[in-house]
Motif scaffolding. Structure first.
Motif, PDB file in Angstrom:
ATOM      1  N   HIS A  65       0.616  -1.317   0.287  1.00 16.79           N
ATOM      2  CA  HIS A  65      -0.242   0.105  -0.532  1.00 16.79           C
ATOM      3  C   HIS A  65       0.988   0.825  -0.028  1.00 16.79           C
ATOM      4  CE1 HIS A  65      -3.575   2.508   0.884  1.00 16.79           C
ATOM      5  NE2 HIS A  65      -2.720   2.846   1.615  1.00 16.79           N
ATOM      6  N   VAL A  66       0.547   2.154  -1.351  1.00 14.68           N
ATOM      7  CA  VAL A  66       1.745   2.964  -1.577  1.00 14.68           C
ATOM      8  C   VAL A  66       0.284   4.793  -1.188  1.00 14.68           C
ATOM      9  CG1 VAL A  66       3.493   2.357  -2.139  1.00 14.68           C
ATOM     10  CG2 VAL A  66       1.431   3.295  -3.840  1.00 14.68           C
ATOM     11  N   ARG A  67       1.188   5.648  -0.282  1.00 18.18           N
ATOM     12  CA  ARG A  67       0.713   7.049  -0.528  1.00 18.18           C
ATOM     13  C   ARG A  67       1.390   7.561  -1.819  1.00 18.18           C
ATOM     14  NH1 ARG A  67      -0.393   9.359   5.387  1.00 18.18           N
ATOM     15  NH2 ARG A  67      -1.291  11.561   3.968  1.00 18.18           N
ATOM     16  N   TYR A  68       1.065   8.751  -2.320  1.00 17.26           N
ATOM     17  CA  TYR A  68       2.048   9.318  -3.543  1.00 17.26           C
ATOM     18  C   TYR A  68       1.328  10.721  -3.690  1.00 17.26           C
ATOM     19  CZ  TYR A  68      -1.003   7.000  -6.977  1.00 17.26           C
ATOM     20  OH  TYR A  68      -1.968   6.445  -7.739  1.00 17.26           O
ATOM     21  N   GLU A  69       2.307  11.147  -3.989  1.00 18.43           N
ATOM     22  CA  GLU A  69       2.345  12.458  -4.678  1.00 18.43           C
ATOM     23  C   GLU A  69       2.938  12.991  -6.036  1.00 18.43           C
ATOM     24  OE1 GLU A  69       3.275  17.365  -3.521  1.00 18.43           O
ATOM     25  OE2 GLU A  69       2.102  16.215  -1.638  1.00 18.43           O
ATOM     26  N   ILE A  70       2.239  12.822  -6.975  1.00 22.33           N
ATOM     27  CA  ILE A  70       2.615  13.149  -8.345  1.00 22.33           C
ATOM     28  C   ILE A  70       2.441  15.128  -9.252  1.00 22.33           C
ATOM     29  CG2 ILE A  70       2.629  12.909 -10.731  1.00 22.33           C
ATOM     30  CD1 ILE A  70       2.254   9.769 -10.222  1.00 22.33           C
ATOM     31  N   ASP A  71       3.307  15.816  -8.767  1.00 17.35           N
ATOM     32  CA  ASP A  71       3.189  16.657  -9.245  1.00 17.35           C
ATOM     33  C   ASP A  71       1.862  17.992  -8.769  1.00 17.35           C
ATOM     34  OD1 ASP A  71       5.637  16.350 -11.353  1.00 17.35           O
ATOM     35  OD2 ASP A  71       4.329  16.290 -12.513  1.00 17.35           O
ATOM     36  N   GLY A  72       2.268  17.690  -7.173  1.00 19.03           N
ATOM     37  CA  GLY A  72       1.183  18.192  -6.687  1.00 19.03           C
ATOM     38  C   GLY A  72      -0.380  17.781  -6.346  1.00 19.03           C
ATOM     39  N   ARG A  73      -0.553  16.086  -6.783  1.00 18.67           N
ATOM     40  CA  ARG A  73      -1.501  15.486  -7.010  1.00 18.67           C
ATOM     41  C   ARG A  73      -2.024  14.312  -6.035  1.00 18.67           C
ATOM     42  NH1 ARG A  73      -1.225  15.362 -12.526  1.00 18.67           N
ATOM     43  NH2 ARG A  73      -0.577  13.620 -12.358  1.00 18.67           N
ATOM     44  N   GLU A  74      -2.233  14.110  -4.745  1.00 20.56           N
ATOM     45  CA  GLU A  74      -2.370  13.498  -3.490  1.00 20.56           C
ATOM     46  C   GLU A  74      -2.920  12.417  -4.081  1.00 20.56           C
ATOM     47  OE1 GLU A  74      -2.270  14.618   0.388  1.00 20.56           O
ATOM     48  OE2 GLU A  74      -0.444  16.313   0.052  1.00 20.56           O
ATOM     49  N   GLN A  75      -2.264  10.912  -3.944  1.00 23.42           N
ATOM     50  CA  GLN A  75      -3.696   9.345  -4.018  1.00 23.42           C
ATOM     51  C   GLN A  75      -2.477   8.567  -3.138  1.00 23.42           C
ATOM     52  OE1 GLN A  75      -4.254   8.596  -8.272  1.00 23.42           O
ATOM     53  NE2 GLN A  75      -3.304  10.727  -9.174  1.00 23.42           N
ATOM     54  N   GLU A  76      -3.196   7.133  -2.734  1.00 26.42           N
ATOM     55  CA  GLU A  76      -2.978   5.711  -2.401  1.00 26.42           C
ATOM     56  C   GLU A  76      -3.542   4.891  -2.824  1.00 26.42           C
ATOM     57  OE1 GLU A  76      -4.376   5.320   1.834  1.00 26.42           O
ATOM     58  OE2 GLU A  76      -4.717   7.268   1.514  1.00 26.42           O
ATOM     59  N   ARG A  77      -3.042   4.043  -2.723  1.00 30.89           N
ATOM     60  CA  ARG A  77      -3.265   2.499  -3.532  1.00 30.89           C
ATOM     61  C   ARG A  77      -2.918   1.172  -3.211  1.00 30.89           C
ATOM     62  NH1 ARG A  77      -4.656   2.489  -8.528  1.00 30.89           N
ATOM     63  NH2 ARG A  77      -4.318   5.367  -9.292  1.00 30.89           N
ATOM     64  N   ASP A  78      -3.116   0.491  -3.117  1.00 29.61           N
ATOM     65  CA  ASP A  78      -2.622  -0.992  -2.960  1.00 29.61           C
ATOM     66  C   ASP A  78      -1.934  -1.452  -4.342  1.00 29.61           C
ATOM     67  OD1 ASP A  78      -2.877  -1.475  -0.482  1.00 29.61           O
ATOM     68  OD2 ASP A  78      -4.982  -2.468  -0.424  1.00 29.61           O
ATOM     69  N   VAL A  79      -1.262  -1.582  -4.890  1.00 33.67           N
ATOM     70  CA  VAL A  79      -0.224  -2.032  -6.000  1.00 33.67           C
ATOM     71  C   VAL A  79       0.883  -2.959  -6.282  1.00 33.67           C
ATOM     72  CG1 VAL A  79       0.033   0.341  -6.977  1.00 33.67           C
ATOM     73  CG2 VAL A  79       1.491  -0.734  -5.999  1.00 33.67           C
ATOM     74  N   LEU A  80       0.938  -4.222  -6.833  1.00 34.78           N
ATOM     75  CA  LEU A  80       1.867  -5.066  -7.431  1.00 34.78           C
ATOM     76  C   LEU A  80       2.783  -4.467  -6.980  1.00 34.78           C
ATOM     77  CD1 LEU A  80       1.759  -8.366  -7.795  1.00 34.78           C
ATOM     78  CD2 LEU A  80       1.873  -7.578 -10.248  1.00 34.78           C
ATOM     79  N   LEU A  81       3.316  -3.493  -8.438  1.00 32.76           N
ATOM     80  CA  LEU A  81       4.657  -2.943  -8.469  1.00 32.76           C
ATOM     81  C   LEU A  81       3.981  -1.793  -8.481  1.00 32.76           C
ATOM     82  CD1 LEU A  81       5.069  -2.546 -11.442  1.00 32.76           C
ATOM     83  CD2 LEU A  81       5.337  -4.620 -11.788  1.00 32.76           C
ATOM     84  N   MET A  82       5.202  -1.068  -8.430  1.00 31.40           N
ATOM     85  CA  MET A  82       5.293   0.262  -8.992  1.00 31.40           C
ATOM     86  C   MET A  82       7.127   0.800  -8.638  1.00 31.40           C
ATOM     87  SD  MET A  82       3.825   4.064  -6.192  1.00 31.40           S
ATOM     88  CE  MET A  82       3.882   5.629  -7.409  1.00 31.40           C
ATOM     89  N   SER A  83       7.098   1.452 -10.196  1.00 28.21           N
ATOM     90  CA  SER A  83       8.381   1.831 -10.788  1.00 28.21           C
ATOM     91  C   SER A  83       8.393   3.378 -11.184  1.00 28.21           C
ATOM     92  CB  SER A  83       8.899   0.532 -12.126  1.00 28.21           C
ATOM     93  OG  SER A  83       9.028  -0.251 -11.603  1.00 28.21           O
ATOM     94  N   VAL A  84      10.001   3.961 -10.748  1.00 28.03           N
ATOM     95  CA  VAL A  84       9.568   4.842 -11.235  1.00 28.03           C
ATOM     96  C   VAL A  84      11.190   4.493 -12.372  1.00 28.03           C
ATOM     97  CG1 VAL A  84      10.338   7.139 -10.576  1.00 28.03           C
ATOM     98  CG2 VAL A  84       9.343   5.623  -9.365  1.00 28.03           C
ATOM     99  N   ALA A  85      10.856   4.856 -13.810  1.00 23.21           N
ATOM    100  CA  ALA A  85      11.858   4.402 -14.741  1.00 23.21           C
ATOM    101  C   ALA A  85      12.821   6.138 -15.018  1.00 23.21           C
ATOM    102  CB  ALA A  85      10.966   3.604 -15.856  1.00 23.21           C
TER     103      ALA A  85
END
Length: 288
Positions: free
Chosen positions: A173-193
């Motif tokens: 389970h991750v909480r994240y903010e992308i360019d100012g937008r906050e969200q959270e979700r359960d993920v199988l994977l989250m890659s930053v490439a």
């Protein structure tokens, strides 16, 4: 003076075997060089930084896998000294995106006959990364593949790691903010490439580019264990971004929160509670 930084454990000793080939070619050309061996994690960064600080260093050349290249990049970043890569590790994923020669002597000749060009480099907290960071399934795969990396090269240990990981993986389970937008979700994977491949050639983000000034974030929704194998052929064929369970976002900054998060950066696993990512356009001079 060319400074070669060799990881003697890379590729189950492949980097050390490569050293003699390089010496023969360099001496045939009458070139000035030095060969330095790493002795511990992080040592390549120190060696690269010291070499780049000297006035006679024309280039730092990493001889090893993605981890060695990543550490050497950290050492030369901001110095104006270019980085060359001679792939001699297990996965060698970054060179696939960069389109660099896979054979050591061909890689050396490429470096000696081309000019370095700027390439983007990522940063997560106080660390740089060249290729891909991630949390979730890919970390479990790396942990399972590590036991095989000394006996096998390329894709095989990672494919076995995928099979083992399916039985052991738990969603994150991750909480994240992308360019100012906050969200959270359960993920199988989250890659930053920044690059396209992980695990010896698995195309985790086929759309990533090394000079577009953006990070590519790839998230895959949680799947039942029995469904994961059905997605593997499509993953290997480079179709991950077409999956209905995949979310792909381009950004310049990203913040992730998860207590005691295991995060892999260019194949090395770190523990942290928060990760701040940003892209540094043209932040590294690379022979590519």
């Amino acid at each position: 003076m060319l400074t070669f930084i060799i990881n003697p454990t890379a590729g189950g000793g492949r980097a050390v075997r490569t050293e003699s080939e390089l010496r023969t070619e360099l001496e045939r050309r009458g070139m000035a060089y030095e060969m330095l061996h790493t002795t511990a994690p992080g040592h390549a960064t120190l060696l690269a930084r010291e070499a780049a600080a000297r006035g006679d260093c024309e280039a730092v050349i990493a001889v090893g896998g993605d981890g060695t290249a990543f550490e050497a990049a950290c050492g030369v970043q901001g110095s104006g000294v270019p980085l060359g890569i001679i792939p001699s590790g297990t996965g060698n994923d970054f060179v696939k995106t960069a389109g660099l020669p896979r054979k050591p002597l061909e890689a050396l000749r490429f470096i000696l006959t081309h000019r370095p060009r700027p390439v983007d480099i990522g940063r997560v907290n106080d660390r740089y990364f060249l290729n891909v960071c991630g949390t979730g399934f890919d970390v479990t795969v790396l942990e399972q593949a590590a036991a095989l990396s000394g006996r096998f090269h390329g894709l095989l240990p990672y494919l076995v790691g995928v099979i083992r990981a399916i039985a052991r993986f738990e969603p994150v389970h991750v909480r994240y903010e992308i360019d100012g937008r906050e969200q959270e979700r359960d993920v199988l994977l989250m890659s930053v490439a920044n690059g396209r491949f992980i695990g010896g050639g698995i195309p985790i983000c086929p759309a990533a580019a090394l000079s577009d000034g953006l990070l590519d974030v790839v998230m895959v929704d949680v799947l039942p264990r029995w469904r994961i194998p059905f997605f593997l052929p499509g993953l290997m064929a480079g179709r991950i971004l077409r999956f209905s369970v995949t979310h792909h976002i381009r950004c310049s900054r990203l913040h992730i929160e998860r207590p005691m998060m295991s995060l892999q950066a260019d194949g090395e696993i770190y523990q942290m509670d928060e990760a701040d990512f940003e892209i540094m356009p043209g932040g590294l001079l690379l022979y590519w």
